[in-house]
Design a protein around this motif. Sequence first.
Motif, PDB file in Angstrom:
ATOM      1  N   ILE B 430       0.698  -1.171  -0.001  1.00  0.00           N
ATOM      2  CA  ILE B 430      -0.173  -0.135   0.036  1.00  0.00           C
ATOM      3  C   ILE B 430       0.782   1.215  -0.090  1.00  0.00           C
ATOM      4  O   ILE B 430       0.812   2.208  -0.753  1.00  0.00           O
ATOM      5  CB  ILE B 430      -1.014  -0.024   1.217  1.00  0.00           C
ATOM      6  CG1 ILE B 430      -1.923  -0.914   1.052  1.00  0.00           C
ATOM      7  CG2 ILE B 430      -1.480   1.410   1.353  1.00  0.00           C
ATOM      8  CD1 ILE B 430      -2.776  -1.315   2.475  1.00  0.00           C
ATOM      9  N   VAL B 442      -4.991   9.545  -2.701  1.00  0.00           N
ATOM     10  CA  VAL B 442      -4.939   8.226  -2.853  1.00  0.00           C
ATOM     11  C   VAL B 442      -5.920   7.416  -1.552  1.00  0.00           C
ATOM     12  O   VAL B 442      -5.503   7.770  -0.459  1.00  0.00           O
ATOM     13  CB  VAL B 442      -3.368   7.664  -2.676  1.00  0.00           C
ATOM     14  CG1 VAL B 442      -3.492   5.995  -2.859  1.00  0.00           C
ATOM     15  CG2 VAL B 442      -2.540   8.033  -3.915  1.00  0.00           C
ATOM     16  N   TRP B 443      -6.607   6.812  -2.157  1.00  0.00           N
ATOM     17  CA  TRP B 443      -7.538   6.026  -1.263  1.00  0.00           C
ATOM     18  C   TRP B 443      -6.923   4.540  -1.210  1.00  0.00           C
ATOM     19  O   TRP B 443      -7.229   3.836  -2.276  1.00  0.00           O
ATOM     20  CB  TRP B 443      -9.033   5.974  -1.618  1.00  0.00           C
ATOM     21  CG  TRP B 443      -9.610   7.300  -1.375  1.00  0.00           C
ATOM     22  CD1 TRP B 443      -9.895   8.023  -0.167  1.00  0.00           C
ATOM     23  CD2 TRP B 443     -10.299   8.313  -2.172  1.00  0.00           C
ATOM     24  NE1 TRP B 443     -10.704   9.245  -0.295  1.00  0.00           N
ATOM     25  CE2 TRP B 443     -10.651   9.210  -1.493  1.00  0.00           C
ATOM     26  CE3 TRP B 443     -10.615   8.403  -3.852  1.00  0.00           C
ATOM     27  CZ2 TRP B 443     -11.375  10.520  -2.364  1.00  0.00           C
ATOM     28  CZ3 TRP B 443     -11.052   9.226  -4.394  1.00  0.00           C
ATOM     29  CH2 TRP B 443     -11.225  10.330  -3.550  1.00  0.00           C
ATOM     30  N   ALA B 444      -6.637   4.059  -0.213  1.00  0.00           N
ATOM     31  CA  ALA B 444      -6.207   2.566   0.033  1.00  0.00           C
ATOM     32  C   ALA B 444      -7.127   1.856   0.841  1.00  0.00           C
ATOM     33  O   ALA B 444      -7.582   2.331   2.039  1.00  0.00           O
ATOM     34  CB  ALA B 444      -4.654   2.672   0.906  1.00  0.00           C
ATOM     35  N   ASN B 445      -7.801   0.926   0.296  1.00  0.00           N
ATOM     36  CA  ASN B 445      -8.876  -0.062   0.918  1.00  0.00           C
ATOM     37  C   ASN B 445     -10.020   0.956   1.139  1.00  0.00           C
ATOM     38  O   ASN B 445     -10.646   0.804   2.357  1.00  0.00           O
ATOM     39  CB  ASN B 445      -8.206  -0.894   2.106  1.00  0.00           C
ATOM     40  CG  ASN B 445      -7.109  -1.980   1.717  1.00  0.00           C
ATOM     41  OD1 ASN B 445      -7.615  -2.305   0.609  1.00  0.00           O
ATOM     42  ND2 ASN B 445      -6.321  -2.222   2.397  1.00  0.00           N
ATOM     43  N   THR B 446     -10.252   2.028   0.419  1.00  0.00           N
ATOM     44  CA  THR B 446     -11.361   2.755   0.699  1.00  0.00           C
ATOM     45  C   THR B 446     -11.424   3.542  -0.885  1.00  0.00           C
ATOM     46  O   THR B 446     -10.611   3.332  -1.583  1.00  0.00           O
ATOM     47  CB  THR B 446     -11.515   3.715   1.776  1.00  0.00           C
ATOM     48  OG1 THR B 446     -12.734   4.138   1.690  1.00  0.00           O
ATOM     49  CG2 THR B 446     -10.416   4.499   1.952  1.00  0.00           C
ATOM     50  N   ARG B 449     -13.853   9.112  -0.334  1.00  0.00           N
ATOM     51  CA  ARG B 449     -14.113   9.672   1.282  1.00  0.00           C
ATOM     52  C   ARG B 449     -13.596  11.057   1.154  1.00  0.00           C
ATOM     53  O   ARG B 449     -12.488  11.376   0.467  1.00  0.00           O
ATOM     54  CB  ARG B 449     -13.145   8.929   2.220  1.00  0.00           C
ATOM     55  CG  ARG B 449     -13.471   7.549   2.387  1.00  0.00           C
ATOM     56  CD  ARG B 449     -14.547   7.387   3.298  1.00  0.00           C
ATOM     57  NE  ARG B 449     -15.206   5.957   2.660  1.00  0.00           N
ATOM     58  CZ  ARG B 449     -16.423   5.431   3.020  1.00  0.00           C
ATOM     59  NH1 ARG B 449     -17.192   6.278   3.594  1.00  0.00           N
ATOM     60  NH2 ARG B 449     -16.869   4.325   2.496  1.00  0.00           N
TER      61      ARG B 449
END
Lengths: 290, 483
Positions: B430, B442-446, B449
């Motif tokens: 990630i 950068v949205w990591a595992n989402t 938001r």
Amino acid sequence: MATRLEVKKTYKLYVGGKFPRSESGRTYEVTSARGAFLANAAWGSRKDVRDAVTAARSAQPGWAGATAYNRGQVLYRVAEIMEGRREQFVAEVAASEGVTKPRATTIVDAAIDRWVWWAGWTDKIAQVLGNLNPVAGPYFNVSAPEPTGVIGIVAPQRSSLLGLVSVVAPVIAAGNSCVVLTSEQRPLPAITLSEVLATSDVPGGVVNVVTGPTAELAPWLAAHRDVDGIDLTGCAGADGVDATALEVAAADNLKRVLRPAADEPDWGTTDLERLRIFTETKTVWHPKGL
Amino acid sequence: MSPRFDYAPAPESTAVVDIAPSYDLFINGEFTAPLSERTFATINPATEEKLSQVAAAGADDVDRAVKAARRAYTRVWGPMPGAERAKYLYRIARILAERSREFAVLETLDNGKPIKESRDVDVPTAAAHFFYHAGWADKLEYAGLGAAPAPLGVVGQVIPWNFPLLMLAWKIAPALATGNTVVLKPAETTPLTALLFADVCRQADLPPGVVNIVTGAGETGQALVEHPDIDKIAFTGSTEVGKQIARSVAGTDKRVTLELGGKAANVVFDDAPIDQAVEGIVNGIFFNQGHVCCAGSRLLVQESVAEEVVHRLQRRLQTLRLGDPLDKNTDIGAINSQAQLDRITELTAAGEAEGATRWSPPCELPDRGFWFAPTVFTDVSQAHRIAREEIFGPVLSVLTFRTPEEAVARANNTTYGLSAGVWTEKGSRILWMADKLRAGVVWANTFNRFDPTSPFGGYAESGYGREGGRHGLAAYVTAEGTH
């Protein structure tokens, strides 16, 4: 006893860590502020600018990927090597800018010290310009600056060394690479600085230096689609340069633009403006949870 | 296939909103008829019924608004202590929250987005934006922007139709907190919540001229951008218009921030939690009908799990409910306008013509209004238009990769750089990906938001400047004493 004939330097371009002549084969006569012949400098071409951009692009990820600590050491090394060439810089600045030797010495000292100042910044930029953001939810959220990429720099016309260092150092301290169009009438200190950079562990291509007429070269740099930002400082006082047209050209790929002041600054002080303009804030989110 | 339940209709009542038959311009604290004497209709895109007739501000009207903003800046808002400005912003935040139901219904009527999104995302986040920035108004010297950050003056703001009230909040809250005054132009197809916001300003006793709302189309926006007495322009919209603005301010002292288009990659690795990733993919591209500049419109999925991810994604899409935006069960609302529907239709036709495979769940579209079924393209190549151009609709292009290096190369192979997503259980990957992806968020595992404290904005041709957080303040103050 016969007097020894001086060995004079050929002033060339600095592209990709090498010192080529202009591919165009053209040169122009550089004179001192008093009009005496100093050297034949390379009259850069569109292709030289494009080659320099290519070199800057290929060098940029490696430079940005180096640790901030390492970049700081490299920039400090630039100051060390400049210090060793102090007399040469003093002579060139005095001739180019038409100032007395004591005044030139003050300028060179300030330029060296400016590298030291920026060397100390590399591993603090993210701390000062970054942020942990307390979002209203179970997420880790952090913002940090990253280099914008390849920056075109129209270097100051008057201040051939201190001004040059003041515009180049922050750009590369942040992890960018750059293509510098030198002062048109006073290009020699820039080439000597290139020789310093080439022997200071600054990777080839991180700084590329093109000499020649600003009005001819700047439009190619401003319009180049692989340049991410442009510093137009050197448009102030440049012959026949239309800064507005350059800014319009730069909009084609939304380059980050630093507009020129009406008059070139005196470079006595420095600030973080170039760091802010030539970095991008990246914000990363990740959920928190078991 | 999972069972499909029938739902009883659950429409939100529209009784809470009171839409006037016509609206004037909001200048200097009052509604005033346009000197241009021109108006335009705003419609409900879900029914094509006219909601109201709205004034189209001409250059003279923009000039009046800028003059009012300048007066308010010089006499009232600029000199006002930050602590007092803060209290106005807190008032606005509170009133927005109090009238949230009214704003949510009006937003859904004018925009076509599902009520659950306007109710749960747009309006509360807009109120939160005012609340967050209120607190900055008397603390700017702590923002790391110099010892005494000063306002710029009069700010011209042009916002899009995809999040009308939220984009208004993103623009007005930081501008006012930092001591600037505002002339704001809402999008032509979604002016109503901005006009209702004028009533919030009235209820908050905001001094006249601090916020001015000039409705109209592109030429109103152009008049605002080109007005000589504007100190700063904040624009959210297309990259094409963003470039025009960058050209038009060349050679002036005007400051500009641009929040433009995107073509975000949403990268799914083979070790990702697939069900969560599928939810993230759905949220990434079908939230707000895909009318989102940071939408995850390019799914990059690792080859070894591509078939499974696409299969589960298609199964999930069959449960999405498209229809009446006012219905609380609706997932996919109406496309905002005929023009946008035409663009989506044109680009998806090009996707088929260029050889990609098109799929949509069985989906009945209402007879009236502008609708587009959720669409997934597989067999997409990087060269296809649907992989390169911003569609701004509920259309996902699926591409595959084998190695992380290839994922990065593909993700970054775009002129945009607004956002990106990463799905993997491996923490080091990630962080590696987050470093390599050239995107402002950068949205990591989402995905998708947003928060007032979190800076938002793009790299490259997605624009420059940030909105939100400490970074967003920088766009509205002089820093470092350089100006």
